[in-house]
Design a protein around this motif. Structure first.
Motif, mmCIF file in Angstrom:
data_model
loop_
_atom_site.group_PDB
_atom_site.id
_atom_site.type_symbol
_atom_site.label_atom_id
_atom_site.label_comp_id
_atom_site.label_asym_id
_atom_site.label_seq_id
_atom_site.Cartn_x
_atom_site.Cartn_y
_atom_site.Cartn_z
ATOM 1 N N LYS A 113 0.918 -1.310 -0.016
ATOM 2 C CA LYS A 113 0.185 0.039 0.028
ATOM 3 C C LYS A 113 0.927 1.281 0.102
ATOM 4 C CE LYS A 113 -3.910 -0.042 2.227
ATOM 5 N NZ LYS A 113 -4.895 0.545 3.090
ATOM 6 N N ARG A 143 -7.487 14.255 8.517
ATOM 7 C CA ARG A 143 -7.224 12.673 8.763
ATOM 8 C C ARG A 143 -8.621 12.122 8.601
ATOM 9 N NH1 ARG A 143 -7.328 8.282 7.851
ATOM 10 N NH2 ARG A 143 -6.248 6.509 8.620
ATOM 11 N N THR A 157 -9.590 9.005 3.950
ATOM 12 C CA THR A 157 -9.781 7.830 3.084
ATOM 13 C C THR A 157 -10.790 7.833 2.285
ATOM 14 O OG1 THR A 157 -8.569 6.597 5.013
ATOM 15 C CG2 THR A 157 -9.825 5.045 3.358
ATOM 16 N N GLY A 212 -21.620 0.289 3.975
ATOM 17 C CA GLY A 212 -21.261 1.073 5.204
ATOM 18 C C GLY A 212 -21.540 2.422 5.372
ATOM 19 N N PHE A 213 -21.658 2.736 6.804
ATOM 20 C CA PHE A 213 -21.756 4.327 6.923
ATOM 21 C C PHE A 213 -20.775 4.727 7.953
ATOM 22 C CE2 PHE A 213 -24.102 8.463 7.547
ATOM 23 C CZ PHE A 213 -23.532 8.865 6.119
ATOM 24 N N GLY A 214 -19.616 4.230 8.033
ATOM 25 C CA GLY A 214 -18.561 4.664 9.240
ATOM 26 C C GLY A 214 -17.740 5.614 8.488
ATOM 27 N N VAL A 258 -15.058 5.672 6.533
ATOM 28 C CA VAL A 258 -14.691 5.941 5.146
ATOM 29 C C VAL A 258 -15.844 6.046 4.134
ATOM 30 C CG1 VAL A 258 -13.695 4.583 3.025
ATOM 31 C CG2 VAL A 258 -12.938 3.740 5.249
ATOM 32 N N CYS A 279 -25.634 -0.221 6.571
ATOM 33 C CA CYS A 279 -24.733 -0.270 7.953
ATOM 34 C C CYS A 279 -25.295 -1.659 8.619
ATOM 35 C CB CYS A 279 -25.107 0.871 8.668
ATOM 36 S SG CYS A 279 -26.499 1.116 9.263
ATOM 37 N N TRP A 280 -24.341 -1.819 9.621
ATOM 38 C CA TRP A 280 -24.690 -3.077 10.655
ATOM 39 C C TRP A 280 -25.454 -2.289 11.643
ATOM 40 C CZ3 TRP A 280 -24.702 -7.964 10.331
ATOM 41 C CH2 TRP A 280 -24.577 -8.791 11.582
ATOM 42 N N ALA A 288 -27.683 -6.541 8.928
ATOM 43 C CA ALA A 288 -27.496 -4.953 8.135
ATOM 44 C C ALA A 288 -28.648 -4.802 7.558
ATOM 45 C CB ALA A 288 -26.140 -5.628 7.313
ATOM 46 N N TYR A 296 -20.245 4.015 15.888
ATOM 47 C CA TYR A 296 -19.764 2.825 15.257
ATOM 48 C C TYR A 296 -20.432 2.722 14.019
ATOM 49 C CZ TYR A 296 -18.996 2.066 20.336
ATOM 50 O OH TYR A 296 -18.659 2.136 21.577
ATOM 51 N N GLY A 297 -21.269 3.919 13.404
ATOM 52 C CA GLY A 297 -21.339 3.856 11.951
ATOM 53 C C GLY A 297 -22.937 3.091 11.833
ATOM 54 N N THR A 298 -23.571 3.242 12.847
ATOM 55 C CA THR A 298 -25.076 2.550 12.779
ATOM 56 C C THR A 298 -26.169 3.668 12.799
ATOM 57 O OG1 THR A 298 -24.439 0.648 14.164
ATOM 58 C CG2 THR A 298 -26.755 1.318 14.041
ATOM 59 N N ALA A 315 -17.199 -1.099 3.922
ATOM 60 C CA ALA A 315 -17.540 -1.813 5.404
ATOM 61 C C ALA A 315 -16.571 -2.777 5.764
ATOM 62 C CB ALA A 315 -19.027 -2.204 5.244
ATOM 63 N N ASN A 342 -10.897 -2.926 3.021
ATOM 64 C CA ASN A 342 -9.768 -3.830 2.405
ATOM 65 C C ASN A 342 -10.461 -5.314 2.312
ATOM 66 O OD1 ASN A 342 -7.543 -2.260 3.021
ATOM 67 N ND2 ASN A 342 -7.993 -2.171 5.184
HETATM 68 P P1 NAD Z 1 -15.822 1.912 10.623
HETATM 69 O O1 NAD Z 1 -15.930 0.954 11.811
HETATM 70 O O2 NAD Z 1 -15.981 3.562 10.890
HETATM 71 O O3 NAD Z 1 -17.402 1.752 9.733
HETATM 72 C C1 NAD Z 1 -17.782 0.383 9.467
HETATM 73 C C2 NAD Z 1 -19.210 0.460 8.489
HETATM 74 O O4 NAD Z 1 -19.548 -0.821 8.094
HETATM 75 C C3 NAD Z 1 -20.079 0.990 9.718
HETATM 76 O O5 NAD Z 1 -21.272 1.684 9.074
HETATM 77 C C4 NAD Z 1 -20.878 -0.607 9.933
HETATM 78 O O6 NAD Z 1 -22.206 -0.496 10.541
HETATM 79 C C5 NAD Z 1 -20.850 -0.989 8.640
HETATM 80 N N1 NAD Z 1 -20.875 -2.578 8.393
HETATM 81 C C6 NAD Z 1 -20.366 -3.595 9.289
HETATM 82 N N2 NAD Z 1 -20.639 -4.687 8.888
HETATM 83 C C7 NAD Z 1 -21.628 -4.620 7.790
HETATM 84 C C8 NAD Z 1 -22.392 -5.456 7.016
HETATM 85 N N3 NAD Z 1 -22.311 -6.457 7.011
HETATM 86 N N4 NAD Z 1 -23.230 -4.628 5.893
HETATM 87 C C9 NAD Z 1 -23.147 -3.244 5.936
HETATM 88 N N5 NAD Z 1 -22.737 -2.462 6.605
HETATM 89 C C10 NAD Z 1 -21.523 -3.200 7.516
HETATM 90 O O7 NAD Z 1 -14.656 1.387 9.429
HETATM 91 P P2 NAD Z 1 -14.071 2.264 8.437
HETATM 92 O O8 NAD Z 1 -13.071 2.913 9.360
HETATM 93 O O9 NAD Z 1 -15.076 3.061 7.733
HETATM 94 O O10 NAD Z 1 -13.457 1.225 7.706
HETATM 95 C C11 NAD Z 1 -14.320 0.689 6.763
HETATM 96 C C12 NAD Z 1 -13.426 -0.462 5.796
HETATM 97 O O11 NAD Z 1 -12.449 0.413 5.283
HETATM 98 C C13 NAD Z 1 -12.475 -1.505 6.442
HETATM 99 O O12 NAD Z 1 -12.356 -2.386 5.826
HETATM 100 C C14 NAD Z 1 -11.307 -0.774 6.690
HETATM 101 O O13 NAD Z 1 -10.033 -1.891 6.996
HETATM 102 C C15 NAD Z 1 -11.177 -0.143 5.686
HETATM 103 N N6 NAD Z 1 -9.902 1.053 5.669
HETATM 104 C C16 NAD Z 1 -10.255 2.152 6.568
HETATM 105 C C17 NAD Z 1 -9.347 3.122 6.799
HETATM 106 C C18 NAD Z 1 -9.601 4.419 7.428
HETATM 107 O O14 NAD Z 1 -8.782 5.041 7.469
HETATM 108 N N7 NAD Z 1 -10.759 4.208 8.416
HETATM 109 C C19 NAD Z 1 -8.230 3.320 5.681
HETATM 110 C C20 NAD Z 1 -7.930 2.240 4.728
HETATM 111 C C21 NAD Z 1 -8.895 1.005 4.922
#
Ligand code: NAD
Length: 428
Positions: free
Chosen positions: A94, A186, A190, A218-220, A222, A243-244, A251, A272-274, A305, A330
């Motif tokens: 990466k 920061r 992403t 997802g709605f966390g 990223v 989201c989860w 989900a 937690y992105g919910t 997600a 990822n």
């Molecule tokens: P986060 O924990 O902030 O958000 C995760 C989101 O995914 C949440 O909204 C959660 O409810 C949702 N989720 C989980 N399981 C689910 C499912 N089965 N169906 C639908 N939604 C679901 O995580 P993040 O930081 O946003 O990271 C998301 C992905 O991006 C991960 O794979 C992480 O490794 C990758 N990533 C993140 C970063 C970063 O800077 N945050 C950088 C590189 C890669």
């Protein structure tokens, strides 16, 4: 049910395949198939009840030919050294594909942080640094937050390292809070970077980004910033996010065909992105199954997600209208699903290129720490835009020149850069 694949074996297999295509010499392969160094250590922590509990920790430095090792620290109950070794390997690729002067590392501890009090967490973080600090540093290895670790924990770790060194060393760790040595931008980095790569892909495919539609899983962190940037930078429309839901342990997909409002949704989403289902429903969002996001007739799919969500089974139902798959998460696409996208000619922006905005911003944090001079958010995002566009275009150029699939081209570019650095240093 398929057997669970050892993640490190998978990382080695991916490397072997590209190494074969590239015709890499044996010594280079032997070095890059394995981490250069790995540390395993005990972490005895005084618990609040006065007892001592012993946890186990790891730090793996896969390769530092291009610069100090870089990668997060995960606190997870199911952490294994093989997961950490695989993640460290992927960090090498990466950082190389993003063309930032850093190598690959990763660390962790076998612990569920939710079971610890704040004081216990702080003592565990300080213990982790005490165990391995001699091998860390802005010129050796620079950790960051990951699953189960937070900005506050990075602050404690930086403080412990600085105490041991007898001087303030903010650049030993990134992902620190803003005001405590962290970088502006920061949080957005992403998701913002994901959309820069989509913009560049659209330029290549001769697509006018205005009015293009996207569906996001997802709605966390990223996903929220990818949604905002897709709308604001490209003039596109995001029709759903998912989201989860921790209460229902399932989900959901939240759809609005005339476009979701990411700011409104952020306002009803927890840390937690919910998303709050009742509030979304009353605002007119259609609530569907968790996998509905994957089957929409959209131009761009953005899994942001978790890993392994697009599989050999569900990929057949992905709309033929999808032109771009931008892997914000990822490893969202299994090997079987990837083969289908390759066959269909879907333009795939592979995860370690697509989501490299986060690590690039971490690198900017280190640079600002070194200078002791901090940029505005606008400056950070401007520089990020430039870096991500360049990273994307060098992979695209290789893909076109060598007739490679984008994922293979990204590996090719990354491995070639690491090999070059090893040669220049006289390692091979
Ligand atoms: P986060 O924990 O902030 O958000 C995760 C989101 O995914 C949440 O909204 C959660 O409810 C949702 N989720 C989980 N399981 C689910 C499912 N089965 N169906 C639908 N939604 C679901 O995580 P993040 O930081 O946003 O990271 C998301 C992905 O991006 C991960 O794979 C992480 O490794 C990758 N990533 C993140 C970063 C970063 O800077 N945050 C950088 C590189 C890669």
């Amino acid at each position: 049910m398929s057997e669970k694949i050892n993640p490190f074996k998978m990382a080695q297999q991916q490397f072997d395949e590209v190494a074969e295509q590239m015709g890499l010499e044996k010594a280079v392969r032997d070095m890059l198939r394995w981490p250069m160094r790995q540390f395993k250590f005990q972490l005895p922590v005084r618990m609040d009840d006065g007892s001592i509990k012993v946890f186990f920790g790891f730090r793996v430095q896969h390769n530092d030919a291009r610069g100090p090792a870089k990668g997060g620290i995960r606190f997870a109950a199911n952490e294994t050294v093989d997961t950490v070794k695989a993640l460290a390997t992927w960090m090498t690729w990466k950082c190389a594909v993003a063309d930032i002067p850093l190598g690959g590392g990763k660390g962790g501890a076998v612990v569920d942080p939710a079971t610890l009090s704040t004081g216990e967490k702080e003592r565990l973080c300080r213990e982790w640094i005490d165990a391995v600090w001699k091998n860390l540093g802005p010129r050796n290895d620079v950790p960051a937050p990951d699953v189960g670790t937070t900005a506050q924990m990075m602050g404690w770790m930086m403080d412990e390292y600085s105490k041991l060194r007898g001087e303030y060393v903010p650049g030993v760790i990134t992902g620190k809070p803003v005001g405590g040595g962290g970088s502006r931008g920061r949080t957005a980095a992403t998701g913002f970077g994901v959309v820069v790569t989509i913009r560049e892909a659209m330029k290549h495919l001769d697509i006018d980004p205005r009015g293009q539609t996207a569906s996001i899983q997802g709605f966390g962190n990223v996903a929220q910033y990818a949604a905002r940037t897709f709308i604001e930078m490209l003039g596109g429309k995001v029709i759903c996010v998912s989201c989860w839901d921790n209460n229902d342990k399932t989900a959901y997909t939240y759809t609005k065909m005339d476009g979701i409002d990411p700011y409104f949704l952020q306002g009803i989403t927890d840390e937690y992105g919910t998303i709050n289902r009742e509030e979304a429903e009353s605002a007119g969002y259609l609530v569907e199954d968790g996998d509905a996001w994957l089957y929409k007739d959209v131009d761009v799919l953005i899994p942001a997600a978790v890993e392994g969500v697009i599989t050999g089974e569900n990929v057949e139902n992905v709309s033929e209208e999808v032109k771009i798959l931008a892997e914000g998460a990822n490893g969202p696409t299994t090997l079987e699903a990837d083969a289908v996208f390759k066959e269909r000619g879907t333009f795939v922006i592979p995860d370690f290129l697509c989501n490299a905005g986060g690590v690039t911003c971490s690198y900017f944090e280190q640079v600002q720490n070194d200078m002791n001079y901090y940029w505005t958010e606008e400056e950070v995002l401007d520089k990020l835009d430039h870096n991500m566009a360049q990273a994307f275009n060098s992979v695209l150029e290789t893909a076109l020149e060598k007739g490679l699939y984008m994922r293979d081209a990204a590996y090719w570019v990354a491995i070639a850069r690491v090999e070059k650095a090893m040669r220049l240093r006289g390692w091979v």
